[in-house]
Every structure is written in C-alpha cells, then in structure tokens.
Design a protein around this motif. Structure first.
Motif, PDB file in Angstrom:
ATOM      1  N   ASP A  73       6.829 -14.339  -2.630  1.00 48.12           N
ATOM      2  CA  ASP A  73       5.444 -14.200  -3.054  1.00 48.12           C
ATOM      3  C   ASP A  73       5.164 -12.707  -3.225  1.00 48.12           C
ATOM      4  OD1 ASP A  73       4.767 -16.956  -2.859  1.00 48.12           O
ATOM      5  OD2 ASP A  73       4.627 -16.741  -0.680  1.00 48.12           O
ATOM      6  N   ILE A  74       4.599 -12.329  -4.343  1.00 44.39           N
ATOM      7  CA  ILE A  74       4.210 -10.940  -4.553  1.00 44.39           C
ATOM      8  C   ILE A  74       2.713 -10.853  -4.293  1.00 44.39           C
ATOM      9  CG2 ILE A  74       4.153  -9.013  -6.178  1.00 44.39           C
ATOM     10  CD1 ILE A  74       6.520 -10.393  -7.620  1.00 44.39           C
ATOM     11  N   LEU A  75       2.358 -10.324  -3.152  1.00 46.67           N
ATOM     12  CA  LEU A  75       0.980 -10.309  -2.684  1.00 46.67           C
ATOM     13  C   LEU A  75       0.188  -9.164  -3.324  1.00 46.67           C
ATOM     14  CD1 LEU A  75       1.654 -11.057   1.096  1.00 46.67           C
ATOM     15  CD2 LEU A  75       1.239 -12.665  -0.785  1.00 46.67           C
ATOM     16  N   PRO A  76      -1.146  -9.236  -3.255  1.00 47.22           N
ATOM     17  CA  PRO A  76      -1.963  -8.178  -3.868  1.00 47.22           C
ATOM     18  C   PRO A  76      -1.623  -6.772  -3.400  1.00 47.22           C
ATOM     19  CG  PRO A  76      -3.334 -10.049  -3.320  1.00 47.22           C
ATOM     20  CD  PRO A  76      -1.975 -10.342  -2.743  1.00 47.22           C
ATOM     21  N   SER A  77      -1.136  -6.638  -2.160  1.00 51.54           N
ATOM     22  CA  SER A  77      -0.782  -5.313  -1.650  1.00 51.54           C
ATOM     23  C   SER A  77       0.410  -4.719  -2.382  1.00 51.54           C
ATOM     24  CB  SER A  77      -0.467  -5.393  -0.150  1.00 51.54           C
ATOM     25  OG  SER A  77       0.591  -6.313   0.087  1.00 51.54           O
ATOM     26  N   ASN A 127      -2.441   5.050  -5.639  1.00 53.11           N
ATOM     27  CA  ASN A 127      -3.252   3.850  -5.739  1.00 53.11           C
ATOM     28  C   ASN A 127      -4.682   4.223  -6.092  1.00 53.11           C
ATOM     29  OD1 ASN A 127      -4.106   1.256  -5.654  1.00 53.11           O
ATOM     30  ND2 ASN A 127      -3.775   0.931  -3.467  1.00 53.11           N
ATOM     31  N   ASP A 128      -5.193   3.671  -7.171  1.00 54.43           N
ATOM     32  CA  ASP A 128      -6.576   3.960  -7.546  1.00 54.43           C
ATOM     33  C   ASP A 128      -7.527   3.453  -6.467  1.00 54.43           C
ATOM     34  OD1 ASP A 128      -5.888   5.088  -9.954  1.00 54.43           O
ATOM     35  OD2 ASP A 128      -6.054   3.211 -11.066  1.00 54.43           O
ATOM     36  N   PRO A 129      -8.694   4.118  -6.291  1.00 57.44           N
ATOM     37  CA  PRO A 129      -9.705   3.571  -5.374  1.00 57.44           C
ATOM     38  C   PRO A 129     -10.002   2.128  -5.764  1.00 57.44           C
ATOM     39  CG  PRO A 129     -10.333   5.759  -6.102  1.00 57.44           C
ATOM     40  CD  PRO A 129      -9.130   5.374  -6.904  1.00 57.44           C
ATOM     41  N   GLU A 130     -10.106   1.278  -4.754  1.00 57.17           N
ATOM     42  CA  GLU A 130     -10.226  -0.144  -5.041  1.00 57.17           C
ATOM     43  C   GLU A 130     -11.592  -0.528  -5.570  1.00 57.17           C
ATOM     44  OE1 GLU A 130      -9.233  -4.361  -2.789  1.00 57.17           O
ATOM     45  OE2 GLU A 130      -8.653  -2.461  -1.920  1.00 57.17           O
ATOM     46  N   GLY A 188     -19.070  -2.175 -16.608  1.00 59.10           N
ATOM     47  CA  GLY A 188     -17.734  -1.616 -16.408  1.00 59.10           C
ATOM     48  C   GLY A 188     -17.518  -0.989 -15.050  1.00 59.10           C
ATOM     49  N   ILE A 189     -18.378  -1.295 -14.092  1.00 56.80           N
ATOM     50  CA  ILE A 189     -18.285  -0.726 -12.752  1.00 56.80           C
ATOM     51  C   ILE A 189     -17.626  -1.740 -11.817  1.00 56.80           C
ATOM     52  CG2 ILE A 189     -19.632   0.118 -10.776  1.00 56.80           C
ATOM     53  CD1 ILE A 189     -21.782   0.961 -12.898  1.00 56.80           C
ATOM     54  N   ARG A 190     -16.632  -1.276 -11.051  1.00 60.10           N
ATOM     55  CA  ARG A 190     -15.960  -2.154 -10.096  1.00 60.10           C
ATOM     56  C   ARG A 190     -16.861  -2.341  -8.882  1.00 60.10           C
ATOM     57  NH1 ARG A 190     -10.435   1.188  -9.795  1.00 60.10           N
ATOM     58  NH2 ARG A 190     -12.039   2.796  -9.767  1.00 60.10           N
ATOM     59  N   ALA A 191     -17.320  -3.542  -8.676  1.00 52.77           N
ATOM     60  CA  ALA A 191     -18.306  -3.785  -7.624  1.00 52.77           C
ATOM     61  C   ALA A 191     -18.000  -5.081  -6.890  1.00 52.77           C
ATOM     62  CB  ALA A 191     -19.710  -3.844  -8.225  1.00 52.77           C
ATOM     63  N   LYS A 203     -18.322  -1.704   7.258  1.00 53.83           N
ATOM     64  CA  LYS A 203     -16.888  -1.570   7.554  1.00 53.83           C
ATOM     65  C   LYS A 203     -16.049  -2.086   6.380  1.00 53.83           C
ATOM     66  CE  LYS A 203     -16.940  -1.669  12.613  1.00 53.83           C
ATOM     67  NZ  LYS A 203     -16.514  -2.415  13.835  1.00 53.83           N
ATOM     68  N   SER A 204     -16.521  -3.162   5.743  1.00 52.39           N
ATOM     69  CA  SER A 204     -15.823  -3.674   4.559  1.00 52.39           C
ATOM     70  C   SER A 204     -15.826  -2.627   3.454  1.00 52.39           C
ATOM     71  CB  SER A 204     -16.475  -4.960   4.062  1.00 52.39           C
ATOM     72  OG  SER A 204     -16.235  -6.020   4.953  1.00 52.39           O
ATOM     73  N   ALA A 205     -16.955  -1.985   3.250  1.00 55.06           N
ATOM     74  CA  ALA A 205     -17.055  -0.936   2.228  1.00 55.06           C
ATOM     75  C   ALA A 205     -16.051   0.175   2.500  1.00 55.06           C
ATOM     76  CB  ALA A 205     -18.470  -0.381   2.179  1.00 55.06           C
ATOM     77  N   ASP A 206     -15.876   0.526   3.777  1.00 55.69           N
ATOM     78  CA  ASP A 206     -14.891   1.552   4.139  1.00 55.69           C
ATOM     79  C   ASP A 206     -13.467   1.079   3.850  1.00 55.69           C
ATOM     80  OD1 ASP A 206     -16.516   3.629   4.990  1.00 55.69           O
ATOM     81  OD2 ASP A 206     -16.722   2.814   7.021  1.00 55.69           O
ATOM     82  N   ARG A 207     -13.161  -0.155   4.212  1.00 54.10           N
ATOM     83  CA  ARG A 207     -11.810  -0.689   3.977  1.00 54.10           C
ATOM     84  C   ARG A 207     -11.468  -0.731   2.487  1.00 54.10           C
ATOM     85  NH1 ARG A 207     -13.219  -4.338   8.046  1.00 54.10           N
ATOM     86  NH2 ARG A 207     -13.700  -5.953   6.506  1.00 54.10           N
ATOM     87  N   PHE A 208     -12.486  -1.024   1.663  1.00 58.16           N
ATOM     88  CA  PHE A 208     -12.271  -1.089   0.216  1.00 58.16           C
ATOM     89  C   PHE A 208     -12.312   0.284  -0.438  1.00 58.16           C
ATOM     90  CE2 PHE A 208     -14.351  -5.523   0.475  1.00 58.16           C
ATOM     91  CZ  PHE A 208     -13.116  -6.122   0.708  1.00 58.16           C
ATOM     92  N   ASP A 209     -12.537   1.324   0.368  1.00 57.58           N
ATOM     93  CA  ASP A 209     -12.606   2.693  -0.137  1.00 57.58           C
ATOM     94  C   ASP A 209     -13.672   2.821  -1.230  1.00 57.58           C
ATOM     95  OD1 ASP A 209     -11.912   5.355  -0.207  1.00 57.58           O
ATOM     96  OD2 ASP A 209     -10.262   5.087  -1.633  1.00 57.58           O
ATOM     97  N   ALA A 210     -14.808   2.161  -1.005  1.00 57.75           N
ATOM     98  CA  ALA A 210     -15.900   2.198  -1.976  1.00 57.75           C
ATOM     99  C   ALA A 210     -16.468   3.614  -2.088  1.00 57.75           C
ATOM    100  CB  ALA A 210     -17.004   1.232  -1.568  1.00 57.75           C
TER     101      ALA A 210
END
Length: 423
Positions: free
Chosen positions: A11-15, A326-329, A356-359, A373-380
């Motif tokens: 399996d090739i996972l998203p990571s 890796n681009d900011p997520e 066109g904004i990643r949200a 904390k989710s926002a931090d993990r996603f590097d928003a």
C-alpha cells in the motif's frame, strides 16, 4: 477474518504517495522536453504475446507470469513488462504509417511478476518506460539513453553509472550461439537445471543465470564482442560516438545480455553506485529490438526502449539521502465553535477552495484547543476562527500562524484578504 495486503505488493500511503507524484511530474516534464508522448495499454494481454516476444525460455515466461483463463477460454496474462504491449499497439493501430517516424512513446503503470520479494522488488511494481519505434539510426539509441540519464539527474541522483554492450545482429548472434554451445556443453552438468535446459534452446540466457553467475564457466565464456560482424561493430561504434558527443560516460560489459529475448544490437543498464543500496544495483535496463514488430505480424519497424522501476528509483534516492521538499499541506484551517459557526465555516471553506486556496476544517466536533493542534499538524499558514459572536457580527478572526498576529475581517472580504496574505 483479518485481511492483509497480498504478498509481494504494498500500500502506498499518503505519507509516501506525494513522492511518487513528484517523480511522475518530473517524468512527464522530461518526456515532454524530448517529445515523447504517453501511451496507455491494457493491464492484461494475450499470453502468446509475451511468449513470442519476451521468449519462452526466459524466467519471466517460465516462472514469473500471472496467467489466467478468461470466461471465453482464452489464455490471458497480467503484463510483466511494457515493451511488448506498446509494440503490439504500434502494429495494431498502424502507427508505422504515421508521417513522423520514429514514433516516440512513454508509458507508466503497474506490471506483475511472481518473484521473491526483496528490497525495491515487488510482485506488483510500477514501471516507467520509453519506446522509440521506426528508426534504425544509432543516434536514437543515444537519445533514449540520454533521456534515462536526464531523468535520474532531475530527481537528484548522483551515484549511478551507465553500462553498455552490443548483442549484434542475427548473424553475429548465431556465430556466438554456436561458440557458447561448444563452450558449455562438455561441462553443462555442473550448471543448474535451467542452464542445462537453455543450452540448445537459447544458450545466451545461460550468461544471465542468477544461480551460476560466479561459476568459472561463466567467466571464461566466449564474449559476444568477439563475434560482432563488421556491420554490428560499426553500429555500436556510432552509438558510443553519439554518447561521447553529449558527454555521457559509460562502461563496457561484454557479459551484459539483458533478460528478454527480443534485444539485439545496443543493450544497456543504469546501475546505482550508492553505498548501501543493495546487492542488486540495476535501476534501469533496455536496448534495441529490431525484428520485434515483425514477430507479432507487423512490418519491419526497428525500435529501442527501456524500462525502470519507480520503486527502485525511490530506493536509490533514499540510499543517497535525496529528498524532495514537501510543500506546506494547508493554506487555511477553519476553527468553528458552535453549530451556526460550523455551517458558516463550511460555506466559507468551499468559497476558499473555489478561489484556489487549500483549506480544511474540523469534522469531529472538537474543542478549540484540539482544532488548533490540527492546524499545527497540517502546517497551516493561517487559521480562521468563527464563533457565535462572529456569526452575529458578519466577520471572522484571521490568525497568521507564523507570527501569531490576529485581525478581524468582514465576511465579504475574507477570500481576497486571505489571497493577499498568502502572497
């Protein structure tokens, strides 16, 4: 019952999949620069296609193919390699009639071989390959090789080398075949069963044996280079001259024969020289296959191509410590604090995406702290906070995650403000 991924697959996972996407993007760009166009063929073909082209004495055909009988009682095989299907399509679709020759094609997709799993080798693997069909010019050999070399450079590899050999034309190979039989026959019982079976059918395959590769008979076997006729030697000299002209260095290996029967004249491999890469160093392999189109019923259409495993390319990158940035997520994460805010946030989320904004936003009804904390993990880059007060006032709180600054933004200005901040 517990289900697991089939042995020899992954399996090739998203990571990890984003790395594959980067490689695929580079492949498309390099092929575009060289004017190679994508072709997509079926994942399964008639079994006889591979028997006739790859060779009925090769390990691929005798040991590794996934073959099944369909409901029409026809024998079908999951494709173990890409060249035969591409040449089949070239013949079937009469590409030999195109005004511009050679026809330059590339493909990418899953291949299937039942073999022992090891690092970088799977029973289902992804192969990228190119085929240039319709020209016998030695310059096209050099172009195909240079495309492969350019691809490895573009992904950031440095520790690899090109190895060359000539398999000659039919006359040269026939003379070499007779010499090989005379060399091996007196002591053939010292070699494995596969080698013994290949002696009369295809003695060149003996040189490709993985079991007896270190046997003294292998080391003293007649070299194909000594049997090249004048025409074959001249062709190979031109290929090397073209490579010299563009500064591509190479090593000559008279024992390089490749594992498929359709090869003749130029044969090559690109090998990793990175320490710790593993015992099997081949990254890419290919060569010329004049006569293959005729073998499956088409007109004379000389061709050359190669295939490479994406899995092994990524493994080589790991061995050399090459990594893609890796681009900011995420550009914006929306934090909502009650039901009406959640509905407003969902509407805003779609407006941002349409611009066109990643949200993204929370769908787990979590507290504000957990959402941040989710926002931090996603590097928003930014967070939009919406609570009951913001719903009533018609605005939101926009927080810059880099410096912690925060400002109030009216609803009608949110998208344009975010766009300006992201610049």
């Amino acid at each position: 019952m517990n289900f697991k991924v089939p042995r020899g697959t992954q399996d090739i996972l998203p990571s990890e999949s984003w790395k594959w996407q980067r490689v695929e993007s580079i492949i498309r760009d390099v092929c575009d620069k060289y004017r190679y166009k994508e072709i997509r063929t079926p994942i399964f073909e008639q079994t006889e296609l591979f028997q006739r082209t790859v060779g009925d004495t090769t390990d691929i055909v005798t040991k590794e193919m996934y073959t099944f009988t369909d409901r029409g009682n026809r024998s079908m095989t999951l494709r173990p390699e890409g060249t035969a299907p591409v040449v089949r399509s070239y013949v079937e679709n009469k590409m030999f009639g195109y005004a511009d020759q050679p026809v330059k094609l590339y493909y990418q997709g899953p291949m299937f071989r039942y073999e022992r799993q090891q690092a970088g080798r799977y029973r289902q693997f992804v192969q990228f390959g190119v085929e240039a069909i319709g020209s016998a010019d030695p310059a096209i050999d050099a172009e195909v090789i240079s495309l492969a070399m350019e691809l490895y450079k573009r992904v950031g590899l440095k520790d690899f080398k090109l190895v060359l050999n000539s398999l000659g034309d039919k006359e040269s190979r026939t003379a070499h075949r007779e010499a090989l039989i005379a060399h091996f026959k007196p002591n053939i019982e010292e070699l494995c069963g596969d080698c013994q079976a290949r002696l009369d059918k295809n003695p060149l395959r003996i040189l490709d044996c993985k079991v007896d590769r270190e046997h003294p008979l292998m080391k003293s076997a007649p070299s194909l280079a000594d049997f090249l006729n004048e025409e074959s030697a001249a062709y190979f000299a031109q290929v090397k001259a073209y490579l010299d002209d563009v500064g591509i260095t190479y090593e000559l290996d008279p024992n390089l024969v490749r594992g498929l029967d359709y090869y003749n004249h130029t044969a090559f491999e690109i090998m990793s020289t990175a320490s710790g890469f593993g015992a099997i160093t081949t990254l890419c392999g290919g060569g010329r296959y004049n006569g293959l189109a005729e073998e499956i019923g088409g007109p004379a259409s000389p061709g050359i191509g190669y295939g490479l495993s994406i899995e092994r390319l990524l493994l080589a990158m790991d061995a050399e410590g090459v990594a893609f940035a890796n681009d900011p997520e995420l550009d914006v994460y929306i934090v909502t604090l009650e039901e009406n805010a959640h509905r407003k946030g969902f509407k805003l989320l779609n407006e941002l995406r349409s611009a066109g904004i990643r949200a993204d936003m929370d769908y787990m009804d979590r507290k504000m702290k957990a959402q941040m904390k989710s926002a931090d993990r996603f590097d928003a880059k930014a967070v939009i906070v919406i609570g009951e007060d913001e719903v009533e006032a018609g605005n939101v709180q926009l927080k810059n995650m880099a410096d912690g600054s925060q400002e109030k933004v009216e609803d009608q200005n949110i998208v344009t403000t975010v766009q300006e901040k992201l610049k």
